[in-house]
Design a protein around this motif. Structure first.
Motif, PDB file in Angstrom:
ATOM      1  N   PHE A   1       0.872  -1.145  -0.033  1.00  0.00           N
ATOM      2  CA  PHE A   1       0.104  -0.045  -0.070  1.00  0.00           C
ATOM      3  C   PHE A   1       0.932   1.344  -0.066  1.00  0.00           C
ATOM      4  O   PHE A   1       0.320   2.277  -0.383  1.00  0.00           O
ATOM      5  N   GLY A   2       2.025   1.234   0.643  1.00  0.00           N
ATOM      6  CA  GLY A   2       2.907   2.380   0.499  1.00  0.00           C
ATOM      7  C   GLY A   2       3.499   2.751  -0.639  1.00  0.00           C
ATOM      8  O   GLY A   2       3.811   3.922  -0.849  1.00  0.00           O
ATOM      9  N   SER A   3       3.166   1.950  -1.726  1.00  0.00           N
ATOM     10  CA  SER A   3       3.620   2.003  -3.087  1.00  0.00           C
ATOM     11  C   SER A   3       2.542   2.841  -3.924  1.00  0.00           C
ATOM     12  O   SER A   3       2.666   3.268  -4.985  1.00  0.00           O
ATOM     13  N   HIS A   4       1.084   2.881  -3.350  1.00  0.00           N
ATOM     14  CA  HIS A   4       0.224   3.172  -4.291  1.00  0.00           C
ATOM     15  C   HIS A   4       0.183   4.415  -5.108  1.00  0.00           C
ATOM     16  O   HIS A   4       0.272   4.482  -6.278  1.00  0.00           O
ATOM     17  N   GLN A   5       0.549   5.537  -4.641  1.00  0.00           N
ATOM     18  CA  GLN A   5       0.809   6.974  -5.324  1.00  0.00           C
ATOM     19  C   GLN A   5       1.649   6.962  -6.267  1.00  0.00           C
ATOM     20  O   GLN A   5       1.732   7.347  -7.286  1.00  0.00           O
ATOM     21  N   THR A   6       2.897   6.376  -5.674  1.00  0.00           N
ATOM     22  CA  THR A   6       3.967   6.374  -6.758  1.00  0.00           C
ATOM     23  C   THR A   6       3.776   5.475  -7.823  1.00  0.00           C
ATOM     24  O   THR A   6       4.152   5.840  -8.858  1.00  0.00           O
ATOM     25  N   PHE A   7       3.304   4.377  -7.526  1.00  0.00           N
ATOM     26  CA  PHE A   7       2.893   3.333  -8.570  1.00  0.00           C
ATOM     27  C   PHE A   7       1.914   4.234  -9.953  1.00  0.00           C
ATOM     28  O   PHE A   7       2.020   4.028 -11.010  1.00  0.00           O
ATOM     29  N   ARG A   8       0.787   4.520  -9.296  1.00  0.00           N
ATOM     30  CA  ARG A   8       0.033   5.388 -10.075  1.00  0.00           C
ATOM     31  C   ARG A   8       0.475   6.476 -10.784  1.00  0.00           C
ATOM     32  O   ARG A   8       0.409   6.631 -12.266  1.00  0.00           O
ATOM     33  N   ASP A   9       1.397   7.305 -10.308  1.00  0.00           N
ATOM     34  CA  ASP A   9       2.007   8.543 -11.029  1.00  0.00           C
ATOM     35  C   ASP A   9       2.911   7.951 -12.102  1.00  0.00           C
ATOM     36  O   ASP A   9       3.171   8.580 -13.058  1.00  0.00           O
ATOM     37  N   THR A  10       3.471   6.744 -11.979  1.00  0.00           N
ATOM     38  CA  THR A  10       4.291   5.969 -13.076  1.00  0.00           C
ATOM     39  C   THR A  10       3.502   5.825 -14.538  1.00  0.00           C
ATOM     40  O   THR A  10       4.167   5.649 -15.524  1.00  0.00           O
ATOM     41  N   TYR A  11       2.279   5.657 -14.268  1.00  0.00           N
ATOM     42  CA  TYR A  11       1.750   5.313 -15.601  1.00  0.00           C
ATOM     43  C   TYR A  11       0.661   6.621 -15.939  1.00  0.00           C
ATOM     44  O   TYR A  11      -0.064   6.694 -17.014  1.00  0.00           O
ATOM     45  N   GLU A  12       0.278   7.290 -15.019  1.00  0.00           N
ATOM     46  CA  GLU A  12      -0.947   8.392 -15.395  1.00  0.00           C
ATOM     47  C   GLU A  12      -0.379   9.687 -15.706  1.00  0.00           C
ATOM     48  O   GLU A  12      -1.379  10.417 -16.545  1.00  0.00           O
ATOM     49  N   HIS A  13       0.635   9.921 -15.812  1.00  0.00           N
ATOM     50  CA  HIS A  13       1.098  11.208 -16.017  1.00  0.00           C
ATOM     51  C   HIS A  13       1.785  11.529 -17.834  1.00  0.00           C
ATOM     52  O   HIS A  13       2.956  12.169 -17.918  1.00  0.00           O
ATOM     53  N   PHE A  14       1.268  10.681 -18.685  1.00  0.00           N
ATOM     54  CA  PHE A  14       1.790  10.645 -20.140  1.00  0.00           C
ATOM     55  C   PHE A  14       1.043  11.245 -20.735  1.00  0.00           C
ATOM     56  O   PHE A  14      -0.387  11.244 -20.771  1.00  0.00           O
ATOM     57  N   TYR A  15       1.407  11.917 -21.847  1.00  0.00           N
ATOM     58  CA  TYR A  15       0.498  13.005 -22.729  1.00  0.00           C
ATOM     59  C   TYR A  15      -0.173  11.886 -23.858  1.00  0.00           C
ATOM     60  O   TYR A  15      -1.298  12.073 -24.116  1.00  0.00           O
TER      61      TYR A  15
END
Length: 101
Positions: free
Chosen positions: A24-38
């Motif tokens: 669970f501690g990885s949740h936000q970092t994991f999401r950030d790796t794929y949600e911020h691409f154009y």
């Protein structure tokens, strides 16, 4: 725990590498790796070669990635998992949802 992402030269494949604990501690970092691409990649690869631990929240994060990538039409591959992680994926029937190798 560290999570890194790399986009292929042609922009079609995003590889997410997880080192250490995937919880669970990885949740936000994991999401950030794929949600911020154009532009959304066509293929998502989650490399678990250096993942030492995975819990139920990590399974949920993989499901969120699959939904983000297109649900049933998504091309999400989970690669290089060790025996313990592979057992968790198998018990959870994730082999029916993801390409696991």
């Amino acid at each position: 725990m560290s999570i890194e992402s790399e986009v292929s030269q042609d922009g079609k494949t995003l590889t997410i590498t997880i080192r250490g604990r995937f919880d669970f501690g990885s949740h936000q970092t994991f999401r950030d790796t794929y949600e911020h691409f154009y532009k959304k990649p066509e293929v998502y690869v989650v490399d678990l070669k250096d993942t030492t631990y995975m819990d139920s929240s990590a399974l949920g994060m993989l499901l969120l990635l699959r939904d983000y990538a297109g649900g049933e039409r998504a091309q999400v591959q989970v690669i290089n998992s060790n025996n313990d992680v592979r057992k968790i994926l198998a018990i959870s029937n994730f082999d029916k949802l993801f390409d696991i190798s």
